[in-house]
Write an enzyme that holds these catalytic residues in place. Structure first.
Site, PDB file in Angstrom:
ATOM      1  N   LYS A   1       0.817  -1.219   0.000  1.00  0.00           N
ATOM      2  CA  LYS A   1       0.000   0.000   0.000  1.00  0.00           C
ATOM      3  C   LYS A   1       0.845   1.261   0.000  1.00  0.00           C
ATOM      4  CE  LYS A   1      -4.413  -1.505   1.784  1.00  0.00           C
ATOM      5  NZ  LYS A   1      -5.417  -1.400   2.844  1.00  0.00           N
TER       6      LYS A   1
ATOM      7  N   LYS B   1     -10.614  -3.199  -4.355  1.00  0.00           N
ATOM      8  CA  LYS B   1     -11.363  -1.946  -4.464  1.00  0.00           C
ATOM      9  C   LYS B   1     -10.570  -0.898  -5.224  1.00  0.00           C
ATOM     10  CE  LYS B   1     -13.307  -2.586   0.143  1.00  0.00           C
ATOM     11  NZ  LYS B   1     -13.267  -2.228   1.556  1.00  0.00           N
TER      12      LYS B   1
ATOM     13  N   LYS C   1      -5.188  -9.901  -7.161  1.00  0.00           N
ATOM     14  CA  LYS C   1      -6.342 -10.016  -6.273  1.00  0.00           C
ATOM     15  C   LYS C   1      -7.459  -9.057  -6.713  1.00  0.00           C
ATOM     16  CE  LYS C   1      -6.075  -8.129  -2.256  1.00  0.00           C
ATOM     17  NZ  LYS C   1      -5.643  -7.676  -0.934  1.00  0.00           N
TER      18      LYS C   1
HETATM   19  P1  TYM Z   1     -10.831  -5.194   3.833  1.00  0.00           P
HETATM   20  O1  TYM Z   1     -11.798  -4.120   4.123  1.00  0.00           O
HETATM   21  O2  TYM Z   1      -9.740  -4.935   2.839  1.00  0.00           O
HETATM   22  O3  TYM Z   1     -11.603  -6.488   3.359  1.00  0.00           O
HETATM   23  C1  TYM Z   1     -12.702  -7.012   4.083  1.00  0.00           C
HETATM   24  C2  TYM Z   1     -12.669  -8.526   4.041  1.00  0.00           C
HETATM   25  O4  TYM Z   1     -12.712  -8.971   2.686  1.00  0.00           O
HETATM   26  C3  TYM Z   1     -11.644  -9.878   2.450  1.00  0.00           C
HETATM   27  N1  TYM Z   1     -11.197  -9.719   1.053  1.00  0.00           N
HETATM   28  C4  TYM Z   1     -11.120 -10.719   0.181  1.00  0.00           C
HETATM   29  N2  TYM Z   1     -11.406 -12.037   0.293  1.00  0.00           N
HETATM   30  C5  TYM Z   1     -11.237 -12.808  -0.805  1.00  0.00           C
HETATM   31  N3  TYM Z   1     -10.803 -12.314  -2.000  1.00  0.00           N
HETATM   32  C6  TYM Z   1     -10.499 -11.003  -2.155  1.00  0.00           C
HETATM   33  N4  TYM Z   1     -10.085 -10.539  -3.336  1.00  0.00           N
HETATM   34  C7  TYM Z   1     -10.652 -10.144  -1.035  1.00  0.00           C
HETATM   35  N5  TYM Z   1     -10.465  -8.814  -0.828  1.00  0.00           N
HETATM   36  C8  TYM Z   1     -10.793  -8.574   0.446  1.00  0.00           C
HETATM   37  C9  TYM Z   1     -10.566  -9.472   3.436  1.00  0.00           C
HETATM   38  O5  TYM Z   1      -9.659 -10.527   3.661  1.00  0.00           O
HETATM   39  C10 TYM Z   1     -11.374  -9.103   4.643  1.00  0.00           C
HETATM   40  O6  TYM Z   1     -11.695 -10.262   5.407  1.00  0.00           O
HETATM   41  N6  TYM Z   1      -7.719  -5.103   7.749  1.00  0.00           N
HETATM   42  C11 TYM Z   1      -9.020  -5.562   7.301  1.00  0.00           C
HETATM   43  C12 TYM Z   1     -10.175  -5.022   8.123  1.00  0.00           C
HETATM   44  C13 TYM Z   1     -10.035  -5.225   9.598  1.00  0.00           C
HETATM   45  C14 TYM Z   1     -10.215  -6.448  10.286  1.00  0.00           C
HETATM   46  C15 TYM Z   1     -10.018  -6.140  11.666  1.00  0.00           C
HETATM   47  C16 TYM Z   1     -10.521  -7.745   9.902  1.00  0.00           C
HETATM   48  C17 TYM Z   1      -9.741  -4.272  10.516  1.00  0.00           C
HETATM   49  N7  TYM Z   1      -9.731  -4.806  11.755  1.00  0.00           N
HETATM   50  C18 TYM Z   1     -10.084  -7.109  12.654  1.00  0.00           C
HETATM   51  C19 TYM Z   1     -10.602  -8.737  10.906  1.00  0.00           C
HETATM   52  C20 TYM Z   1     -10.385  -8.411  12.248  1.00  0.00           C
HETATM   53  C21 TYM Z   1      -9.215  -5.090   5.865  1.00  0.00           C
HETATM   54  O7  TYM Z   1      -8.604  -4.150   5.424  1.00  0.00           O
HETATM   55  O8  TYM Z   1     -10.188  -5.749   5.200  1.00  0.00           O
END
Ligand code: TYM
Length: 345
Positions: free
Chosen positions: A114, A209, A206
């Site tokens: 990032k 967004k 991947k």
């Molecule tokens: P974020 O917002 O990027 O994504 C949310 C969830 O979606 C999953 N994900 C995917 N799964 C499969 N294929 C993909 N291409 C894909 N893109 C995203 C992510 O793995 C995630 O589960 N850091 C985290 C948010 C967070 C969090 C937490 C999660 C903050 N605190 C505590 C668990 C526990 C994030 O940026 O997810």
């Protein structure tokens, strides 16, 4: 039924919730409601580690909340809220900033991706992000964390931080009569046939967004004709579909589309290939369009309906935050005692 354990997970409100978020995370959030007490958080504090337009951020917080509810999360039986309403997340994160080591954070691949080449210009928040994520989980002493594969390294870090806190403060934890393993080791739940959904334009990237091409992803808010167009344009290879899963190995685009079909229909990839193996992509894609529109159409429509009623969505978040805070405050009181701070009793 398994013993009731606590689940926590979060999704960033940074726009364009897509099929990866849905299949990698939200589908599992919905399932876990039957066996666990669940807390699902719209992580707005994480979102601002990269600059967000304030008006858009508000809109996106409501949109993720709407996506949770439209997908089948019950905010009455479980807890749905936005992170910034529970100050204990940021408070515990500070303590954990002082537990985690620089060397640990320096290994985080997501920061490297990032921040890119201009690392000097990344926010301090983006660097410390995994500590806040550990705090999100540990402030509820959550035992299980459903996520997509890309969050695995962050979960491992959360486990290391929990263990170091327990070790560093072992005497104080004992002196206060608290459980020796004050913070449990949170277990990642990375399950299903779509833990890493790939871009529809490039099977090596991947689904994300931030991809500039909207054709790379299916957004949860896409209308039926947009879904159809994106699936039809999805990159494939010239071979027919294999009859067995092994045949997908060196074929990332085929593997991805079969994985998406399997996850949307609640079947395994092997099962899907029993139906489509030996066939051409054109007929498989038609079936995938029908399935996607069938599954995602009602979710998109319900999201639209809910986001038109911001009063309702905001009330859900306030109610969820009140219930989350009650749990988080209890942990934070114990943490203050453990660390040696003075507080009102
Ligand atoms: P974020 O917002 O990027 O994504 C949310 C969830 O979606 C999953 N994900 C995917 N799964 C499969 N294929 C993909 N291409 C894909 N893109 C995203 C992510 O793995 C995630 O589960 N850091 C985290 C948010 C967070 C969090 C937490 C999660 C903050 N605190 C505590 C668990 C526990 C994030 O940026 O997810």
């Amino acid at each position: 039924m398994a013993a009731i354990e606590r689940v926590f997970s979060g999704v960033q409100p940074t726009g364009n919730l897509h099929l990866g978020n849905y299949l990698g995370a939200i589908v599992n959030f919905v399932k876990l409601q039957n066996t666990h007490n669940c807390i699902y958080c719209v992580v707005d504090l994480h979102a601002i580690t990269v600059w967000q337009d304030p008006v858009e951020l508000t809109r996106n917080i409501r949109e993720v909340t709407a996506a949770f509810i439209a997908s089948g999360i019950d905010p009455k039986k479980h807890i749905v809220f936005n992170q910034s309403q529970v100050a204990e997340h940021a408070e515990l994160a500070w303590v954990l900033n002082c537990v985690a080591r620089l060397g640990w954070l320096n290994r985080m691949t997501q920061f490297k991706e990032k921040a890119g080449k201009d690392r000097e210009n990344a926010s301090v928040g983006l660097y410390a992000y995994p500590n806040l994520m550990a705090a999100d989980i540990l402030v509820y002493r959550a035992t299980h964390v459903p996520v997509g594969e890309d969050q695995k390294q962050h979960l491992e870090l959360a486990r290391d931080i929990a263990q170091k806190f327990n070790n560093d403060f072992a005497d104080s934890i004992r002196a206060h009569g608290l459980e020796e393993k004050f913070f449990p080791q949170p277990e990642p739940l990375i399950t299903g046939p779509a833990t890493r959904v790939m871009s529809l334009r490039d099977g090596a990237k991947k689904m994300s967004k931030s991809d500039p091409s909207d054709y790379s992803r299916i957004n949860l808010s896409d209308e039926a004709d947009a879904i159809a167009q994106k699936v039809r344009k999805a990159k494939t290879d010239p071979e027919p579909l294999p009859s067995e899963e092994k045949g997908l190995e060196a074929r990332p685009e085929a593997d991805n589309l079969v994985g998406i079909y399997a996850a949307l229909s609640g079947r395994s990839k092997a099962d899907v290939l029993r139906d489509f193996g030996g066939g051409q992509f054109s007929s498989f894609k038609s079936a995938l369009v029908d399935l996607s529109v069938d599954k995602l159409g009602p979710i998109g429509a319900e999201m639209k309906r809910l986001t038109q009623d911001p009063g309702y969505v905001d009330a859900v978040l306030v109610d969820g935050a009140d219930r989350a805070r009650a749990i988080a405050a209890e942990t934070m009181h114990a943490v203050k005692d453990i660390v040696g701070f003075i507080r009102k009793k």
